[in-house]
Design an enzyme around this catalytic site. Structure first.
Site, PDB file in Angstrom:
ATOM      1  N   ALA A 176       0.820  -1.216   0.000  1.00 14.84           N
ATOM      2  CA  ALA A 176       0.000   0.000   0.000  1.00 14.84           C
ATOM      3  C   ALA A 176       0.853   1.266   0.000  1.00 14.84           C
ATOM      4  O   ALA A 176       0.479   2.281  -0.612  1.00 14.84           O
ATOM      5  CB  ALA A 176      -0.934   0.007   1.209  1.00 14.84           C
ATOM      6  N   GLY A 177       2.000   1.213   0.655  1.00 11.53           N
ATOM      7  CA  GLY A 177       2.893   2.372   0.687  1.00 11.53           C
ATOM      8  C   GLY A 177       3.403   2.706  -0.702  1.00 11.53           C
ATOM      9  O   GLY A 177       3.457   3.873  -1.107  1.00 11.53           O
TER      10      GLY A 177
ATOM     11  N   TYR B 287      11.271   0.908   6.263  1.00 14.21           N
ATOM     12  CA  TYR B 287      12.344   1.426   7.117  1.00 14.21           C
ATOM     13  C   TYR B 287      12.350   2.960   7.188  1.00 14.21           C
ATOM     14  O   TYR B 287      13.290   3.545   7.729  1.00 14.21           O
ATOM     15  CB  TYR B 287      13.693   0.906   6.615  1.00 14.21           C
ATOM     16  CG  TYR B 287      13.756  -0.619   6.536  1.00 14.21           C
ATOM     17  CD1 TYR B 287      14.029  -1.380   7.670  1.00 14.21           C
ATOM     18  CD2 TYR B 287      13.495  -1.289   5.340  1.00 14.21           C
ATOM     19  CE1 TYR B 287      14.068  -2.771   7.603  1.00 14.21           C
ATOM     20  CE2 TYR B 287      13.524  -2.679   5.265  1.00 14.21           C
ATOM     21  CZ  TYR B 287      13.809  -3.405   6.401  1.00 14.21           C
ATOM     22  OH  TYR B 287      13.833  -4.788   6.338  1.00 14.21           O
TER      23      TYR B 287
ATOM     24  N   HIS C 270      14.553   7.363  -3.826  1.00 15.08           N
ATOM     25  CA  HIS C 270      14.917   6.343  -4.810  1.00 15.08           C
ATOM     26  C   HIS C 270      13.760   6.069  -5.773  1.00 15.08           C
ATOM     27  O   HIS C 270      13.914   6.118  -6.987  1.00 15.08           O
ATOM     28  CB  HIS C 270      15.333   5.061  -4.075  1.00 15.08           C
ATOM     29  CG  HIS C 270      14.404   4.666  -2.962  1.00 15.08           C
ATOM     30  ND1 HIS C 270      14.019   5.542  -1.966  1.00 15.08           N
ATOM     31  CD2 HIS C 270      13.744   3.516  -2.696  1.00 15.08           C
ATOM     32  CE1 HIS C 270      13.177   4.936  -1.152  1.00 15.08           C
ATOM     33  NE2 HIS C 270      12.993   3.706  -1.566  1.00 15.08           N
TER      34      HIS C 270
ATOM     35  N   ASP D 298      10.798  -3.026  -7.510  1.00 10.67           N
ATOM     36  CA  ASP D 298      11.463  -3.849  -6.510  1.00 10.67           C
ATOM     37  C   ASP D 298      12.526  -2.981  -5.870  1.00 10.67           C
ATOM     38  O   ASP D 298      13.250  -2.263  -6.573  1.00 10.67           O
ATOM     39  CB  ASP D 298      12.075  -5.118  -7.096  1.00 10.67           C
ATOM     40  CG  ASP D 298      12.363  -6.129  -5.981  1.00 10.67           C
ATOM     41  OD1 ASP D 298      11.424  -6.503  -5.251  1.00 10.67           O
ATOM     42  OD2 ASP D 298      13.537  -6.514  -5.809  1.00 10.67           O
TER      43      ASP D 298
HETATM   44  O1  LIG Z   1      10.749   3.819   0.269  1.00  6.51           O
HETATM   45  C1  LIG Z   1      10.953   2.944   1.117  1.00  6.51           C
HETATM   46  N1  LIG Z   1      10.895   3.210   2.421  1.00  6.51           N
HETATM   47  C2  LIG Z   1      11.092   2.292   3.391  1.00  6.51           C
HETATM   48  N2  LIG Z   1      11.313   1.015   3.141  1.00  6.51           N
HETATM   49  C3  LIG Z   1      11.393   0.666   1.837  1.00  6.51           C
HETATM   50  C4  LIG Z   1      11.231   1.592   0.786  1.00  6.51           C
HETATM   51  N3  LIG Z   1      11.378   0.951  -0.386  1.00  6.51           N
HETATM   52  C5  LIG Z   1      11.601  -0.329  -0.083  1.00  6.51           C
HETATM   53  N4  LIG Z   1      11.621  -0.511   1.267  1.00  6.51           N
HETATM   54  C6  LIG Z   1      11.788  -1.775   2.009  1.00  6.51           C
HETATM   55  O2  LIG Z   1      12.188  -2.751   1.115  1.00  6.51           O
HETATM   56  C7  LIG Z   1      11.131  -3.716   0.920  1.00  6.51           C
HETATM   57  C8  LIG Z   1      11.045  -3.954  -0.572  1.00  6.51           C
HETATM   58  O3  LIG Z   1      10.162  -4.949  -0.787  1.00  6.51           O
HETATM   59  P1  LIG Z   1       9.860  -5.532  -2.219  1.00  6.51           P
HETATM   60  O4  LIG Z   1      10.095  -4.479  -3.232  1.00  6.51           O
HETATM   61  O5  LIG Z   1      10.593  -6.802  -2.425  1.00  6.51           O
HETATM   62  O6  LIG Z   1       8.367  -5.993  -2.114  1.00  6.51           O
HETATM   63  P2  LIG Z   1       7.018  -5.463  -1.522  1.00  6.51           P
HETATM   64  O7  LIG Z   1       6.455  -4.602  -2.583  1.00  6.51           O
HETATM   65  O8  LIG Z   1       6.264  -6.739  -1.364  1.00  6.51           O
HETATM   66  O9  LIG Z   1       7.266  -4.758  -0.220  1.00  6.51           O
HETATM   67  C9  LIG Z   1       9.884  -3.094   1.509  1.00  6.51           C
HETATM   68  O10 LIG Z   1       8.995  -4.058   2.004  1.00  6.51           O
HETATM   69  C10 LIG Z   1      10.461  -2.204   2.595  1.00  6.51           C
HETATM   70  O11 LIG Z   1      10.694  -2.966   3.755  1.00  6.51           O
HETATM   71 MG   LIG Z   2      11.911  -7.731  -3.412  1.00  3.94          MG
END
Ligand SMILES: O=c1[nH]cnc2c1ncn2[C@@H]1O[C@H](COP(=O)(O)OP(=O)(O)O)[C@@H](O)[C@H]1O
Ligand SMILES: [Mg+2]
Length: 199
Positions: A10-11, A148, A174, A66
């Protein structure tokens, strides 16, 4: 263009919708489409897996992100494994786990990486990448964002990412940078597209 947003985070959905507001694109949710397991060793591979699966099932262009956090003192961990770090189930538990790993550690440098891929049903892929450098605090601050964010202070900021608005985070983050590159490519006419057969 009608684009499927291939994430159930959702974020990320919130940030992608805000960032692409000016494009005139219609963004559709994934619906019930299940995303494949992230078996790749890189952000690029995992983003491609997610975007291609959604593009094939929906027969529309699909966008996936990702991303991950790379901590200097932990030799780049958790990286591509950020979403399941320490096998913890929630953002809060993963933050606690990371803080434990870094207890007493002077070097708090880290960076976020985001790889955004736009996949087309015919197998074309566009890849965009963004990074954000900063430092990790010893405790969380702020209630916005996700993951994070409450621990991470971007270089040049005094607030954590969780203390910024969605627009403030997008301007430096990013993911914001990767999505800005995608928009630039589309503004200046369709980019050279890398042709990668999906099947
Ligand atoms: O912008 C961000 N802020 C904080 N944490 C982030 C951010 N981008 C990625 N992450 C961390 O890295 C993970 C990346 O997860 P991934 O892209 O594999 O799958 P997801 O879409 O299921 O979360 C996130 O769940 C979060 O913990
Ligand atoms: Mg991933």
């Amino acid at each position: 263009m009608n684009v499927v947003v291939a994430t159930s985070n959702a974020g990320k959905v919130r940030e992608i919708e805000e960032a692409l507001q000016g494009t005139g694109w219609t963004l559709s949710p994934l619906g019930g489409v299940p995303l494949p397991e992230e078996t790749g060793a890189t952000y690029e591979e995992n983003a491609a897996l997610k975007a291609c699966a959604a593009a094939l099932v929906s027969q529309r262009p699909a966008l996936a992100d990702d991303s991950g956090l790379e901590v200097e003192a932990l030799q780049g961990e958790p990286g591509v494994y950020s979403a399941r770090y320490g096998n913890r189930d929630s953002d809060m538990e993963r933050n606690v786990y990371l803080l434990e790993k870094l207890r007493g550690q002077k070097n708090r440098r880290a960076k976020f990486v985001s790889v955004v891929i736009l996949a087309y049903p015919d197998g074309h892929l566009e890849t965009y990448r963004g990074e954000l450098h900063g430092t990790l605090l010893e405790g969380p601050r702020g209630a916005n964002g996700f993951g994070y964010d409450p621990l991470f202070v971007p270089d040049g900021e005094t607030r954590t990412l969780a203390e910024l608005t969605v627009a403030e985070k997008r301007a430096i983050s990013h993911r914001g940078r990767a999505l800005a590159a995608l928009q630039d490519a589309h503004r200046s006419g369709l980019p050279e597209r890398e042709i990668t057969p999906i099947i």
